[in-house]
Motif scaffolding. Structure first.
Motif, PDB file in Angstrom:
ATOM      1  N   ASN A 137     -66.351 -60.637  20.131  1.00 14.20           N
ATOM      2  CA  ASN A 137     -65.201 -59.960  19.542  1.00 14.20           C
ATOM      3  C   ASN A 137     -64.969 -58.685  20.341  1.00 14.20           C
ATOM      4  N   PRO A 138     -63.938 -58.661  21.189  1.00 16.23           N
ATOM      5  CA  PRO A 138     -63.780 -57.553  22.135  1.00 16.23           C
ATOM      6  C   PRO A 138     -63.568 -56.175  21.515  1.00 16.23           C
ATOM      7  N   LEU A 139     -63.144 -56.096  20.264  1.00 19.08           N
ATOM      8  CA  LEU A 139     -62.914 -54.781  19.660  1.00 19.08           C
ATOM      9  C   LEU A 139     -64.102 -54.269  18.850  1.00 19.08           C
ATOM     10  N   ASP A 140     -65.172 -55.048  18.726  1.00 16.32           N
ATOM     11  CA  ASP A 140     -66.353 -54.565  18.001  1.00 16.32           C
ATOM     12  C   ASP A 140     -66.936 -53.345  18.714  1.00 16.32           C
ATOM     13  N   GLY A 141     -67.097 -52.246  17.976  1.00 15.03           N
ATOM     14  CA  GLY A 141     -67.661 -51.029  18.533  1.00 15.03           C
ATOM     15  C   GLY A 141     -66.716 -50.257  19.442  1.00 15.03           C
ATOM     16  N   ASP A 187     -53.533 -35.847  21.691  1.00 16.88           N
ATOM     17  CA  ASP A 187     -52.340 -35.246  21.094  1.00 16.88           C
ATOM     18  C   ASP A 187     -51.778 -36.146  19.996  1.00 16.88           C
ATOM     19  N   GLY A 188     -50.870 -35.630  19.215  1.00 16.77           N
ATOM     20  CA  GLY A 188     -50.294 -36.380  18.102  1.00 16.77           C
ATOM     21  C   GLY A 188     -49.027 -37.106  18.460  1.00 16.77           C
ATOM     22  N   HIS A 189     -48.742 -37.227  19.757  1.00 18.02           N
ATOM     23  CA  HIS A 189     -47.505 -37.862  20.199  1.00 18.02           C
ATOM     24  C   HIS A 189     -47.724 -39.307  20.648  1.00 18.02           C
ATOM     25  N   GLY A 190     -48.763 -39.918  20.160  1.00 17.21           N
ATOM     26  CA  GLY A 190     -49.091 -41.259  20.630  1.00 17.21           C
ATOM     27  C   GLY A 190     -48.852 -42.347  19.606  1.00 17.21           C
ATOM     28  N   MET A 191     -48.425 -43.482  20.113  1.00 15.95           N
ATOM     29  CA  MET A 191     -48.327 -44.703  19.322  1.00 15.95           C
ATOM     30  C   MET A 191     -49.287 -45.677  20.014  1.00 15.95           C
ATOM     31  N   PHE A 192     -50.474 -45.873  19.430  1.00 16.65           N
ATOM     32  CA  PHE A 192     -51.485 -46.730  20.041  1.00 16.65           C
ATOM     33  C   PHE A 192     -51.327 -48.133  19.487  1.00 16.65           C
ATOM     34  N   GLN A 193     -51.149 -49.106  20.384  1.00 21.84           N
ATOM     35  CA  GLN A 193     -50.841 -50.472  19.972  1.00 21.84           C
ATOM     36  C   GLN A 193     -51.881 -51.447  20.510  1.00 21.84           C
ATOM     37  N   TYR A 194     -52.335 -52.344  19.627  1.00 20.40           N
ATOM     38  CA  TYR A 194     -53.195 -53.452  20.015  1.00 20.40           C
ATOM     39  C   TYR A 194     -52.399 -54.743  19.847  1.00 20.40           C
ATOM     40  N   TYR A 195     -52.320 -55.532  20.921  1.00 22.52           N
ATOM     41  CA  TYR A 195     -51.682 -56.849  20.865  1.00 22.52           C
ATOM     42  C   TYR A 195     -52.797 -57.881  20.891  1.00 22.52           C
ATOM     43  N   GLU A 218     -54.313 -53.509  24.984  1.00 22.77           N
ATOM     44  CA  GLU A 218     -54.022 -52.252  24.303  1.00 22.77           C
ATOM     45  C   GLU A 218     -53.025 -51.437  25.126  1.00 22.77           C
ATOM     46  N   HIS A 219     -52.262 -50.642  24.399  1.00 23.36           N
ATOM     47  CA  HIS A 219     -51.220 -49.855  25.055  1.00 23.36           C
ATOM     48  C   HIS A 219     -51.014 -48.545  24.291  1.00 23.36           C
ATOM     49  N   LEU A 220     -50.974 -47.436  25.007  1.00 27.65           N
ATOM     50  CA  LEU A 220     -50.670 -46.137  24.410  1.00 27.65           C
ATOM     51  C   LEU A 220     -49.277 -45.727  24.872  1.00 27.65           C
ATOM     52  N   ARG A 221     -48.406 -45.533  23.913  1.00 32.80           N
ATOM     53  CA  ARG A 221     -47.028 -45.133  24.221  1.00 32.80           C
ATOM     54  C   ARG A 221     -46.802 -43.733  23.681  1.00 32.80           C
ATOM     55  N   HIS A 222     -46.425 -42.816  24.552  1.00 34.25           N
ATOM     56  CA  HIS A 222     -46.122 -41.448  24.120  1.00 34.25           C
ATOM     57  C   HIS A 222     -44.680 -41.410  23.630  1.00 34.25           C
ATOM     58  N   GLY A 281     -38.238 -36.781  17.203  1.00 31.93           N
ATOM     59  CA  GLY A 281     -36.788 -36.858  17.069  1.00 31.93           C
ATOM     60  C   GLY A 281     -36.116 -37.855  17.976  1.00 31.93           C
ATOM     61  N   SER A 282     -36.884 -38.600  18.782  1.00 25.04           N
ATOM     62  CA  SER A 282     -36.276 -39.557  19.713  1.00 25.04           C
ATOM     63  C   SER A 282     -35.841 -40.848  19.024  1.00 25.04           C
ATOM     64  N   GLY A 283     -36.362 -41.100  17.825  1.00 26.46           N
ATOM     65  CA  GLY A 283     -36.021 -42.341  17.138  1.00 26.46           C
ATOM     66  C   GLY A 283     -36.709 -43.561  17.720  1.00 26.46           C
ATOM     67  N   ARG A 284     -37.727 -43.361  18.538  1.00 23.92           N
ATOM     68  CA  ARG A 284     -38.414 -44.473  19.212  1.00 23.92           C
ATOM     69  C   ARG A 284     -39.713 -44.871  18.538  1.00 23.92           C
ATOM     70  N   GLY A 285     -39.943 -44.379  17.330  1.00 21.94           N
ATOM     71  CA  GLY A 285     -41.142 -44.750  16.597  1.00 21.94           C
ATOM     72  C   GLY A 285     -41.894 -43.555  16.070  1.00 21.94           C
ATOM     73  N   LEU A 286     -42.953 -43.857  15.341  1.00 17.87           N
ATOM     74  CA  LEU A 286     -43.798 -42.829  14.750  1.00 17.87           C
ATOM     75  C   LEU A 286     -45.195 -42.903  15.349  1.00 17.87           C
ATOM     76  N   PRO A 287     -45.874 -41.773  15.428  1.00 17.97           N
ATOM     77  CA  PRO A 287     -47.266 -41.809  15.884  1.00 17.97           C
ATOM     78  C   PRO A 287     -48.092 -42.674  14.932  1.00 17.97           C
ATOM     79  N   GLY A 288     -49.055 -43.359  15.479  1.00 21.76           N
ATOM     80  CA  GLY A 288     -49.908 -44.166  14.625  1.00 21.76           C
ATOM     81  C   GLY A 288     -50.699 -45.191  15.406  1.00 21.76           C
ATOM     82  N   LEU A 289     -51.424 -45.986  14.679  1.00 20.94           N
ATOM     83  CA  LEU A 289     -52.243 -47.062  15.211  1.00 20.94           C
ATOM     84  C   LEU A 289     -51.646 -48.362  14.702  1.00 20.94           C
ATOM     85  N   TRP A 290     -51.279 -49.239  15.612  1.00 17.06           N
ATOM     86  CA  TRP A 290     -50.565 -50.460  15.253  1.00 17.06           C
ATOM     87  C   TRP A 290     -51.310 -51.687  15.777  1.00 17.06           C
TER      88      TRP A 290
END
Length: 116
Positions: A29-33, A40-48, A73-77, A81-90
């Motif tokens: 399981n590649p995400l174990d551990g 910074d708080g400007h990140g949208m961290f995404q796991y596909y 995995e992908h980190l999007r800054h 106010g850009s309307g391109r999403g909210l910071p978080g873990l997805w």
């Protein structure tokens, strides 16, 4: 105010264990551990995650029906106010239309001797 709100987000995270079914020999399981520190708080961290249904067949006939997965995995800054999403873990996942089958096998003594 929006900038201050973004700065209050902390998306640093640790994944202790993530699986999609029962354990079987050889499964990884590649995400174990897995952990990520985001400064910074400007990140949208995404796991596909791509989930593959899997069957493991033991020599004695027992079967384990489970799943294994791969991940990108992908980190999007994002700018406040850009309307391109909210910071978080997805987590985004899809289930593969194909499945994998693993079978334990044993070679006969004659096959072993002829291979030496």
């Amino acid at each position: 105010l929006l900038e201050e709100t973004f700065q209050s987000f902390n998306i640093t995270h640790e994944i202790k264990s993530l699986s999609f079914g029962n354990h079987f020999p050889g499964i990884m399981n590649p995400l174990d551990g897995h952990s990520k520190t985001i400064l910074d708080g400007h990140g949208m961290f995404q796991y596909y995650i791509k989930v593959v249904p899997t069957v493991y067949q033991y020599l004695d006939g027992r079967r384990v029906e489970s799943n294994q997965y791969s991940v990108t995995e992908h980190l999007r800054h994002i700018n406040p106010g850009s309307g391109r999403g909210l910071p978080g873990l997805w987590f985004f996942y899809e289930v593969s239309p194909i499945h994998a089958v693993f079978e334990e096998t044993r070679h006969s003594t004659l096959e072993f001797i002829s291979s030496v």
